[in-house]
Write a protein that holds these residues in place. Structure first.
Motif: not given
Length: 412
Positions: A378-382, A406-412
């Motif tokens: 459910g998290v595209p970056e991961i 991006s996973v740590l800071e930008e997943n919004r």
């Protein structure tokens, strides 16, 4: 050659669900006792040091795991928690953070980890909170040391959250995780094992599902010399829905072992387990053990477990043992399936017949094999990063072992 085992139990279809107490398939044997009778204790002395003949340890490389059975305390692992505003994070002793209310060690490594954990971490999502970005807990081992840690993840009633546990670094690590989902909560916990090639990790994750709560536990094991992860799911009240998903890729000399126990002890709950793994290289080893217990009081249960293994080269070995124990016939349905085999020649032929080179065709088959689970994180970056890592593993080159910024800071 592909070996397939599939068993379904469905009283609605007239299957004799209550005629057999327990059965198992694959490389293992029928357990000597009910899964409900296996020992759990906070006392290390209640568990003997494994000798390799025990049912629960016979697949495991005990020489590599030996440091995790000792009661000696080592340094605490480095832990970083990044959470959106409103999420509580506290650090203290296990007692200070309320650990142990939904967790009891089930083997010697977990008990030794509990006894030697000086610093535990609590991540609490408030009731009715809906997080727009994940909580990321990064646990980093220490080279040459044996570390012990305990993480408590708690979601209040009707909260909605995603928590990512990222395991990095080296050394030997005993990692206990306690997940408590309140009534009506929607909680996803993703555990990433991306250790350095020499790391050894034994972890026990206990998950308690509240009334009408929905919980997904997703395990991804790509790194480490030895990873042995046990995930235990149980229900605090009726209406719970639990899903356990997993992905693993074992290379030469690597042992990746995953065990699930789903304890249906209350009525009208659902569970679904699906793990997929690939193996390549001499002495690559994967083990999957799936236990489901439907107790007499758990009427209205619906459960299914599935394991698939793709063996890419000679010398690799996968053991797959599903177990289903049923104490009542008043259920919606129960079943399991397991298969281990090589590439599907028809799939490869289909792709090559359309001009795709064999190497690229193999890559596409493996990608499709894993994508159905990885995309459910459910998290595209991961998901994208993990698929890239899997492709790198397939190519036989070292893979990155860091969580993307991006996973740590930008997943919004």
């Amino acid at each position: 050659m592909t070996a397939v085992d599939e068993t379904r139990t469905d009283p609605a279809a007239g299957s004799p669900a209550n005629t057999a107490r327990a059965h198992s398939h694959g490389a293992g044997s029928v357990p000597d006792a009910s899964r409900a009778e296996r020992r759990t204790s906070f006392e290390v002395a209640d568990f003997a040091v494994p000798g390799g003949r025990e049912e629960e340890w016979k697949f495991s490389p005990l020489r590599d795991l030996a440091p995790l059975f000792a009661e000696a305390a080592g340094p605490a692992p480095a832990v970083e928690v990044r959470a959106p505003e409103g999420v509580e994070h506290r650090t203290g002793t296990p007692a200070e953070v309320g650990a142990g209310t939904g967790f009891v060690p089930g083997d010697r490594a977990a008990a030794a980890g509990w006894a030697t954990t000086a610093e535990a971490h609590l991540v609490r999502v408030p009731a009715e909170a809906e997080l727009d970005e994940p909580v990321v807990v990064t646990v980093r081992g220490t080279a040459g040391a044996t570390t012990s840690g305990h993480v408590v993840v708690e979601a209040g009633h009707h909260a909605r959250a995603l928590v990512v546990l990222s395991h990095l670094g080296s050394g030997a690590h005993r990692g206990n995780v306690e997940v408590r989902a309140g009534d009506g909560a929607q909680l996803t916990v993703v555990s990433l094992q991306e250790w350095e090639p020499d790391a050894v990790h034994s972890g026990q994750h206990d998950v308690v599902v509240g009334r009408d709560a929905t919980v997904r536990h997703i395990a991804v094991s790509l790194g480490g010399k030895v990873v042995r992860l046990s995930v235990n799911l149980r229900y605090a009240a009726p209406g719970g829905d639990a899903t356990a998903l997993g992905v693993y890729f074992a290379d030469s000399g690597q042992h990746l072992e995953h065990r699930q126990f789903v304890d249906h002890e209350v009525p009208n709950c659902r569970s679904y387990v699906e793990y997929r793994g690939a193996l390549q290289g001499e002495s690559a080893r994967a083990v999957w053990i799936g236990d489901v217990l439907i107790r007499a009081a758990a009427e209205g249960t619906e459960t299914y477990e599935l394991n698939r293994n793709l063996v890419l080269t000679d010398g690799a070995r996968a053991d797959s043992v599903p177990n289903l124990e049923i104490e009542t016939g008043e259920i919606v349905g129960a079943g399991h399936a397991s298969a281990t085999g090589r590439f599907d020649d028809e799939q490869l032929f289909y792709l090559q017949a359309r001009g795709i080179p064999e190497e690229e065709a193999r890559r596409l088959v493996v990608r499709g094999f894993f994508a159905s689970i990885v995309e459910r994180i459910g998290v595209p970056e991961i998901s994208e990063r993990l698929m890239a890592t899997i492709e790198t593993e397939l190519a036989g080159t070292p893979a990155p072992t860091t969580v993307a910024p991006s996973v740590l800071e930008e997943n919004r």
